[in-house]
Design an enzyme around this catalytic site. Structure first.
Site, short mmCIF file in Angstrom:
data_model
loop_
_atom_site.label_atom_id
_atom_site.label_comp_id
_atom_site.label_asym_id
_atom_site.label_seq_id
_atom_site.Cartn_x
_atom_site.Cartn_y
_atom_site.Cartn_z
N LYS A 68 0.62 -1.89 -0.54
CA LYS A 68 -0.25 -2.17 -1.68
C LYS A 68 -1.74 -2.03 -1.36
CE LYS A 68 3.19 -5.02 -3.89
NZ LYS A 68 3.61 -6.32 -4.42
N ASP A 105 1.66 -7.27 -10.70
CA ASP A 105 2.41 -8.41 -10.14
C ASP A 105 2.04 -9.72 -10.84
OD1 ASP A 105 3.94 -7.05 -8.29
OD2 ASP A 105 2.52 -7.33 -6.65
N GLY A 132 -0.56 -12.82 1.60
CA GLY A 132 -0.45 -11.37 1.74
C GLY A 132 -0.76 -10.65 0.42
P1 NDP Z 1 2.85 -9.24 2.97
O1 NDP Z 1 3.49 -8.62 4.14
O2 NDP Z 1 1.58 -8.68 2.43
O3 NDP Z 1 2.52 -10.80 3.31
C1 NDP Z 1 3.47 -11.59 3.93
C2 NDP Z 1 3.05 -13.06 3.91
O4 NDP Z 1 4.18 -13.81 4.36
C3 NDP Z 1 1.89 -13.40 4.84
O5 NDP Z 1 1.15 -14.45 4.25
C4 NDP Z 1 2.61 -13.88 6.11
O6 NDP Z 1 1.87 -14.82 6.87
C5 NDP Z 1 3.78 -14.60 5.50
N1 NDP Z 1 4.97 -14.69 6.36
C6 NDP Z 1 5.72 -13.67 6.82
N2 NDP Z 1 6.77 -14.15 7.54
C7 NDP Z 1 6.66 -15.51 7.53
C8 NDP Z 1 7.43 -16.57 8.09
N3 NDP Z 1 8.53 -16.33 8.81
N4 NDP Z 1 7.04 -17.84 7.86
C9 NDP Z 1 5.92 -18.10 7.13
N5 NDP Z 1 5.14 -17.12 6.58
C10 NDP Z 1 5.51 -15.85 6.79
O7 NDP Z 1 3.99 -9.30 1.83
P2 NDP Z 1 3.78 -9.40 0.26
O8 NDP Z 1 2.74 -10.42 0.00
O9 NDP Z 1 3.59 -8.06 -0.33
O10 NDP Z 1 5.23 -9.92 -0.23
C11 NDP Z 1 5.62 -11.27 -0.02
C12 NDP Z 1 6.96 -11.53 -0.70
O11 NDP Z 1 6.86 -11.39 -2.11
C13 NDP Z 1 8.07 -10.58 -0.26
O12 NDP Z 1 9.26 -11.34 -0.14
C14 NDP Z 1 8.19 -9.62 -1.44
O13 NDP Z 1 9.49 -9.07 -1.55
C15 NDP Z 1 7.91 -10.57 -2.60
N6 NDP Z 1 7.44 -9.90 -3.82
C16 NDP Z 1 8.19 -10.00 -4.97
C17 NDP Z 1 7.76 -9.43 -6.13
C18 NDP Z 1 8.59 -9.55 -7.38
O14 NDP Z 1 8.32 -8.83 -8.34
N7 NDP Z 1 9.54 -10.46 -7.44
C19 NDP Z 1 6.50 -8.65 -6.21
C20 NDP Z 1 5.76 -8.66 -4.96
C21 NDP Z 1 6.24 -9.23 -3.82
P3 NDP Z 1 0.76 -14.31 7.96
O15 NDP Z 1 -0.47 -14.02 7.18
O16 NDP Z 1 0.62 -15.49 8.87
O17 NDP Z 1 1.35 -13.11 8.64
#
Ligand code: NDP
Length: 281
Positions: A68, A105, A132
């Site tokens: 994104k 979103d 994220g």
């Molecule tokens: P990003 O990779 O941009 O961000 C991931 C985030 O998750 C970061 O804040 C990261 O923390 C955190 N994270 C990752 N693993 C862990 C863990 N094990 N424990 C705690 N925190 C963790 O992903 P997105 O923001 O793009 O997507 C996030 C979720 O949202 C995904 O599951 C995606 O499928 C879902 N989504 C669903 C949508 C829908 O339409 N239903 C639309 C968009 C997304 P850190 O900063 O510390 O790395």
């Protein structure tokens, strides 16, 4: 018969994507002749894949994890909501080959929460987990609903603090780490971390939920996610996953591309009927 207009979702991984099915249902419902495919595109191949898609006549793209921010950079023009979130999930190819970037979103989440789930956000206390790309897209629209407070907590607290600073002019927002989450109770806890994708749970303390609270996981699966099971254990009134948001953000993208707004409720109901579970209470 004319060739269908081509659309696609790029992401990595992409095998789990329900977007091709959703857009096929929208096309059937509205009588639009489109073909929508899922394509596995790692970040390093993103620019080349977009160029190839555009030069071969593609009309529009959705971009998901982890693309994104790259899509934001690639867009030639960006909507206000894309600018605000600095993340793009919808690219539209204009007649001159230029790309318009948008982010659907946030509106997808708000429509699912308010229209389908009947959750009132005005005056509520909201906790957002994760900082994220998805969080970037939903913070502005959440603040526009006038909650009493929005707290962002993230594994890497600096990222939450940065988001808090970026969005502070749009409403009452604070940021913290997971282990600072002890002072408030929340009406709505939204999991926008990627933890559910790995069947993991952010380290959340007990006692976060106000009476009648809802837990909402942006992730979706055929089984309840670890976060939804946590919500059940914490006696949430409802624990819901992100399939409704997925359909709503897709409907907004379809509207941008085709000028027609498909009906979402029958699509959500069909996808839910096709899975073993959606609601727990
Ligand atoms: P990003 O990779 O941009 O961000 C991931 C985030 O998750 C970061 O804040 C990261 O923390 C955190 N994270 C990752 N693993 C862990 C863990 N094990 N424990 C705690 N925190 C963790 O992903 P997105 O923001 O793009 O997507 C996030 C979720 O949202 C995904 O599951 C995606 O499928 C879902 N989504 C669903 C949508 C829908 O339409 N239903 C639309 C968009 C997304 P850190 O900063 O510390 O790395």
């Amino acid at each position: 018969m004319q060739k269908p207009d081509r659309y696609a979702v790029f992401g990595h991984p992409i095998g789990h994507s329900k977007s091709p099915r959703i857009h096929a249902l929208f096309a059937e419902q509205t009588g639009h002749n489109i073909h929508y495919a899922a394509q596995d595109v790692p970040g390093i191949q993103f620019d080349a894949a977009v160029s190839e898609f555009v030069s071969s006549g593609g009309k529009g793209l959705n971009c998901t994890v982890p693309l994104k921010q790259l899509a934001f950079q690639r867009a030639d023009r960006r909507s206000e909501r894309a600018e605000r979130s600095r993340a793009v999930n919808t690219l539209t190819v204009r007649d001159d080959g230029m790309l318009d970037g948008d982010n659907t979103d946030g509106i997808g989440l708000i429509r699912d929460l308010t229209t389908h789930l009947g959750i009132g956000l005005r005056g509520s206390s909201i906790l957002l987990l994760g900082a994220g790309g998805a969080s970037r897209g939903i913070i502005g629209p959440l603040l526009a609903e006038c909650p009493a407070r929005l707290v962002i907590a993230n594994r890497t607290p600096e990222k939450a603090i940065q988001l808090g600073n970026e969005f502070s002019r749009f409403g009452p927002i604070n940021a913290c780490s997971f282990n600072e989450l002890t002072r408030h109770r929340f009406d709505l806890v939204i999991n926008a971390t990627a933890a559910s994708l790995h069947n993991q749970l952010p380290p959340l303390p007990d006692g976060l939920l106000a009476p009648g609270a809802c837990c909402y996981d942006l992730a979706y699966a055929n089984e309840p996610t670890a976060f939804l099971l946590w919500g059940q254990r914490q006696n949430a009134a409802r624990s819901v996953d992100g399939i409704g948001m997925l359909v709503e953000q897709a409907a907004e993208a379809f509207f941008i591309w085709r000028g027609v707004r498909p009906e979402t409720r029958p699509v959500i109901e069909l996808l839910n009927a096709e899975r073993r579970c959606k609601w727990q209470s």
